[in-house]
Design an enzyme around this catalytic site. Structure first.
Site, mmCIF file in Angstrom:
data_model
loop_
_atom_site.group_PDB
_atom_site.id
_atom_site.type_symbol
_atom_site.label_atom_id
_atom_site.label_comp_id
_atom_site.label_asym_id
_atom_site.label_seq_id
_atom_site.Cartn_x
_atom_site.Cartn_y
_atom_site.Cartn_z
ATOM 1 N N GLU A 1 -70.556 -76.086 -0.652
ATOM 2 C CA GLU A 1 -70.355 -74.948 -0.429
ATOM 3 C C GLU A 1 -71.319 -74.432 0.482
ATOM 4 O O GLU A 1 -70.730 -73.073 0.631
ATOM 5 C CB GLU A 1 -70.762 -73.660 -2.239
ATOM 6 C CG GLU A 1 -69.658 -74.656 -2.898
ATOM 7 C CD GLU A 1 -69.579 -73.514 -4.486
ATOM 8 O OE1 GLU A 1 -69.331 -72.661 -4.763
ATOM 9 O OE2 GLU A 1 -71.293 -74.276 -4.633
ATOM 10 N N TYR B 1 -84.989 -63.651 35.185
ATOM 11 C CA TYR B 1 -85.635 -63.562 34.274
ATOM 12 C C TYR B 1 -85.677 -62.366 33.269
ATOM 13 O O TYR B 1 -86.258 -61.592 34.350
ATOM 14 C CB TYR B 1 -86.924 -64.254 34.172
ATOM 15 C CG TYR B 1 -87.390 -64.043 32.301
ATOM 16 C CD1 TYR B 1 -86.850 -65.224 31.550
ATOM 17 C CD2 TYR B 1 -88.301 -63.535 32.070
ATOM 18 C CE1 TYR B 1 -87.843 -65.493 30.065
ATOM 19 C CE2 TYR B 1 -88.867 -64.030 31.100
ATOM 20 C CZ TYR B 1 -88.926 -64.752 29.789
ATOM 21 O OH TYR B 1 -89.203 -64.745 28.734
ATOM 22 N N SER C 1 -94.434 -65.338 20.848
ATOM 23 C CA SER C 1 -92.862 -66.397 20.548
ATOM 24 C C SER C 1 -93.774 -68.091 20.237
ATOM 25 O O SER C 1 -93.523 -68.741 19.933
ATOM 26 C CB SER C 1 -92.432 -67.260 21.891
ATOM 27 O OG SER C 1 -93.311 -66.753 23.231
ATOM 28 N N GLN D 1 -86.198 -64.802 25.556
ATOM 29 C CA GLN D 1 -87.530 -64.841 24.324
ATOM 30 C C GLN D 1 -86.602 -65.668 23.187
ATOM 31 O O GLN D 1 -87.495 -66.548 21.761
ATOM 32 C CB GLN D 1 -88.083 -64.552 23.965
ATOM 33 C CG GLN D 1 -89.994 -64.728 23.470
ATOM 34 C CD GLN D 1 -90.840 -64.603 23.701
ATOM 35 O OE1 GLN D 1 -91.685 -64.787 24.679
ATOM 36 N NE2 GLN D 1 -91.408 -63.766 22.542
ATOM 37 N N SER E 1 -74.891 -75.393 -14.648
ATOM 38 C CA SER E 1 -75.307 -74.045 -14.383
ATOM 39 C C SER E 1 -76.244 -73.593 -15.762
ATOM 40 O O SER E 1 -76.550 -74.714 -15.662
ATOM 41 C CB SER E 1 -73.840 -73.300 -14.544
ATOM 42 O OG SER E 1 -74.387 -72.700 -15.925
ATOM 43 N N ASN F 1 -91.356 -68.534 34.152
ATOM 44 C CA ASN F 1 -89.666 -69.074 33.350
ATOM 45 C C ASN F 1 -88.723 -70.123 33.588
ATOM 46 O O ASN F 1 -88.268 -70.559 33.066
ATOM 47 C CB ASN F 1 -89.271 -68.372 34.536
ATOM 48 C CG ASN F 1 -89.841 -66.233 34.407
ATOM 49 O OD1 ASN F 1 -90.469 -66.173 33.845
ATOM 50 N ND2 ASN F 1 -90.089 -65.368 35.594
ATOM 51 N N LYS G 1 -70.311 -77.150 -16.705
ATOM 52 C CA LYS G 1 -70.018 -76.844 -15.303
ATOM 53 C C LYS G 1 -70.961 -77.697 -14.865
ATOM 54 O O LYS G 1 -72.049 -77.604 -15.233
ATOM 55 C CB LYS G 1 -71.172 -75.341 -14.500
ATOM 56 C CG LYS G 1 -70.322 -73.891 -15.135
ATOM 57 C CD LYS G 1 -68.398 -74.539 -14.337
ATOM 58 C CE LYS G 1 -68.829 -73.581 -12.722
ATOM 59 N NZ LYS G 1 -69.215 -72.774 -12.808
ATOM 60 N N LYS H 1 -84.635 -69.065 21.033
ATOM 61 C CA LYS H 1 -85.137 -70.135 21.004
ATOM 62 C C LYS H 1 -84.297 -70.308 19.497
ATOM 63 O O LYS H 1 -84.573 -70.977 19.012
ATOM 64 C CB LYS H 1 -86.406 -70.043 21.222
ATOM 65 C CG LYS H 1 -86.706 -70.768 22.799
ATOM 66 C CD LYS H 1 -88.371 -70.954 23.130
ATOM 67 C CE LYS H 1 -88.031 -69.686 23.606
ATOM 68 N NZ LYS H 1 -87.549 -68.933 24.966
ATOM 69 N N THR I 1 -49.059 -77.141 3.209
ATOM 70 C CA THR I 1 -48.802 -75.913 4.470
ATOM 71 C C THR I 1 -49.051 -74.679 3.150
ATOM 72 O O THR I 1 -48.265 -74.627 2.655
ATOM 73 C CB THR I 1 -47.635 -76.131 5.607
ATOM 74 O OG1 THR I 1 -46.408 -76.062 4.631
ATOM 75 C CG2 THR I 1 -47.644 -77.612 5.793
ATOM 76 N N HIS I 2 -49.505 -72.923 3.860
ATOM 77 C CA HIS I 2 -49.949 -72.661 3.079
ATOM 78 C C HIS I 2 -50.180 -72.423 1.548
ATOM 79 O O HIS I 2 -50.573 -71.572 1.586
ATOM 80 C CB HIS I 2 -48.141 -71.409 3.026
ATOM 81 C CG HIS I 2 -47.746 -71.824 4.551
ATOM 82 N ND1 HIS I 2 -47.812 -70.322 5.147
ATOM 83 C CD2 HIS I 2 -47.084 -72.438 4.635
ATOM 84 C CE1 HIS I 2 -46.302 -70.421 6.078
ATOM 85 N NE2 HIS I 2 -46.163 -71.624 5.622
ATOM 86 N N ASN J 1 -71.191 -78.306 -10.297
ATOM 87 C CA ASN J 1 -70.633 -77.215 -9.941
ATOM 88 C C ASN J 1 -71.140 -78.052 -8.416
ATOM 89 O O ASN J 1 -71.919 -78.574 -7.692
ATOM 90 C CB ASN J 1 -71.797 -76.265 -9.099
ATOM 91 C CG ASN J 1 -71.328 -74.995 -10.479
ATOM 92 O OD1 ASN J 1 -70.430 -75.540 -10.882
ATOM 93 N ND2 ASN J 1 -72.492 -74.882 -11.346
#
Ligand code: ARG
Length: 462
Positions: free
Chosen positions: A292, A319, A25, A324, A279, A112, A285, A327, A157-158, A287
């Site tokens: 996003e 344990y 690890s 492991q 773009s 541990n 464009k 992490k 709303t909606h 963006n």
């Protein structure tokens, strides 16, 4: 075959290199090295304090560990895969530095309880950093809100126009989400801040250790009362990932709004060049990559929460090596959250501009004042449901006539119901609609001003 590993003489031959790689690890838990050193120093001090090792030996261990910290910071200590994990790597290097006394460090301790301690120390720091990022997001939300108390924006709303609201009110909704996120992380912190050090491999130890002593040195509030629980508990990680996921939900919702708002269909905001991209093929464009990406990155944090829950569900005490796997998900979630909070804060602070004219136009060109017509009649004694039905008909005929409610003449209003008077026009103006929502927590300007004041006080009290 690699050279023989750190563990006992029980083993005849070395680990297969592919298995060594699979098992190791170090590539990711190296992130814990400074916490591992700090925890080992506390452990060494405790061993000396309780007489398990001599004071001189204790000092040698602490000094040797300090040296490893320096070496690591200077880039001189870069343990490879043969170290297996950060704990072995530090112990091995310590023995190289201080000689045989280094081999005493692991007295009355196991990897541990050690890994559990390191992870908690790491998370404790990270939680505080994330909380700071949340405060910065709150600060920018407040700044924008303060200058936009009387800027109106359609409320939905909606995703259908419902009633106009103050833009400040809208932004304050995110302030409050962030406030709960802060508080939630504060709660998680309490469960993270419990020391498993001294739980040993699973059952405690035969040595007369002092767990309170190490806990105090490491600023833990409490210690685990049960050694089996202490070494195998990952509730704290699940809880953190849960709080992290909720933060991402909030950021993702805000992102979605910014994306919608910046579209040609809404045009409520424009994105500045510093925070938007173009773009490669469509020259027109611009963006909204930042929101996003934030929206997209939400998925991985949810994934880490799900992974942690699944890792835990079938584990017998205590344990198991499965642990492991905790992490990388924690590390990635921490990095993701911090990056998203930073990007979102920056976007709001300098990457986005609201378009007041467009917003003003948006709140006047629809039927989002219909509720207020019904309220107008209801306030004049017409039962609300009756008023509601009446206004529904007016909306229908107005749509057919290509008119808005504000276009109806007073005669037309009075034909609909004699209770209508000249003040109907004022009552259904967007400004008045917002101002009139004076109920606690509502969008009325006076309420919003109060809410802003309270939010400022809350922030400075933190
Ligand atoms: N690298 C291990 C982990 O991250 C450390 C604990 C190993 N314990 C053991 N019994 N093999 O969980």
């Amino acid at each position: 075959m690699t050279e023989k590993q750190t563990w006992s003489q029980r083993f005849e031959s070395a680990l297969h290199p592919a298995i060594a790689r699979f098992n190791a690890s170090i590539s990711f838990d190296i992130k814990l090295i400074e916490y591992d050193i700090t925890a080992s120093q506390a452990h060494a001090q405790m061993l000396a304090h309780t007489g398990i090792i001599s004071p001189e030996e204790g000092k040698q261990l602490v000094t040797g560990l300090d040296q490893i910290r320096q070496e690591y910071r200077q880039g001189k200590f870069q343990p490879g895969i043969d170290a297996e994990d950060v704990h072995f790597a530090v112990e091995k290097r310590l023995t190289e530095i201080v000689g045989n006394v280094g081999k005493k460090l692991h007295t009355a301790r196991s990897r541990n309880d050690q890994v559990g301690t390191d992870t908690r120390l790491y998370l404790r720091d990270q939680i505080q950093q994330i909380r700071q990022h949340l405060r910065e997001l709150q600060a920018v939300l407040l700044d924008i809100a303060e200058t936009n108390i009387e800027t109106l924006i359609p409320g939905y709303t909606h995703l259908q126009r419902a009633q106009p609201v103050s833009l400040a009110h809208h932004l304050l909704a995110y302030f409050h989400m962030a406030q709960r996120d802060l508080e939630r992380l504060g709660d998680v912190y309490q469960r993270v801040n419990i020391s498993p050090l001294g739980c040993g491999a699973l059952a405690g130890t035969t040595f007369p250790i002092d767990r309170h002593y190490t806990a105090k040195l490491l600023h833990f509030d409490q210690i685990y009362a049960n050694s089996l629980d202490g070494v195998s508990d990952r509730d704290f990680a699940i809880e953190f990932l849960c709080a992290a996921s909720i933060i991402m939900v909030h950021l993702s919702r805000l992102s979605e709004e910014v994306i919608l708002w910046s579209s040609e269909e809404f045009r409520f905001v424009t994105l500045k060049d510093s925070c938007a991209t173009g773009s490669s093929i469509m020259p027109q464009k611009k963006n909204p990559d930042v929101p996003e990406l934030v929206r997209g990155k939400t998925g991985r944090v949810f994934g880490h929460l799900q992974a942690m829950l699944v890792i835990m569900k079938g584990l017998p005490l205590a344990y198991n090596k499965d642990l492991q796997e905790d992490k990388e998900g924690i590390f990635d979630s921490v990095n993701t959250i911090k990056a998203c909070l930073e990007a979102m804060t920056l976007l709001l602070r300098e990457g986005l501009e609201f378009c007041p004219q467009r917003l003003a136009q948006a709140v006047t060109e629809d039927f989002s004042n219909a509720t207020d017509v019904a309220d107008y009649l209801a306030a004049r004694g017409v039962p609300f449901r009756e008023a509601y039905n009446l206004v529904g008909k007016v909306v229908k005929t107005s749509i057919a006539a290509g008119k808005l409610l504000k276009d109806l003449t007073l005669e037309e209003w009075q034909q609909i119901h004699p209770a209508f008077a000249a003040d109907i026009y004022e009552a259904i103006s967007p400004y008045q609609i917002v101002a009139a929502r004076k109920s606690y927590g509502g969008t009325g300007f006076a309420q919003v001003r109060q809410a802003l004041l309270a939010a400022r006080t809350q922030i400075s009290a933190e």
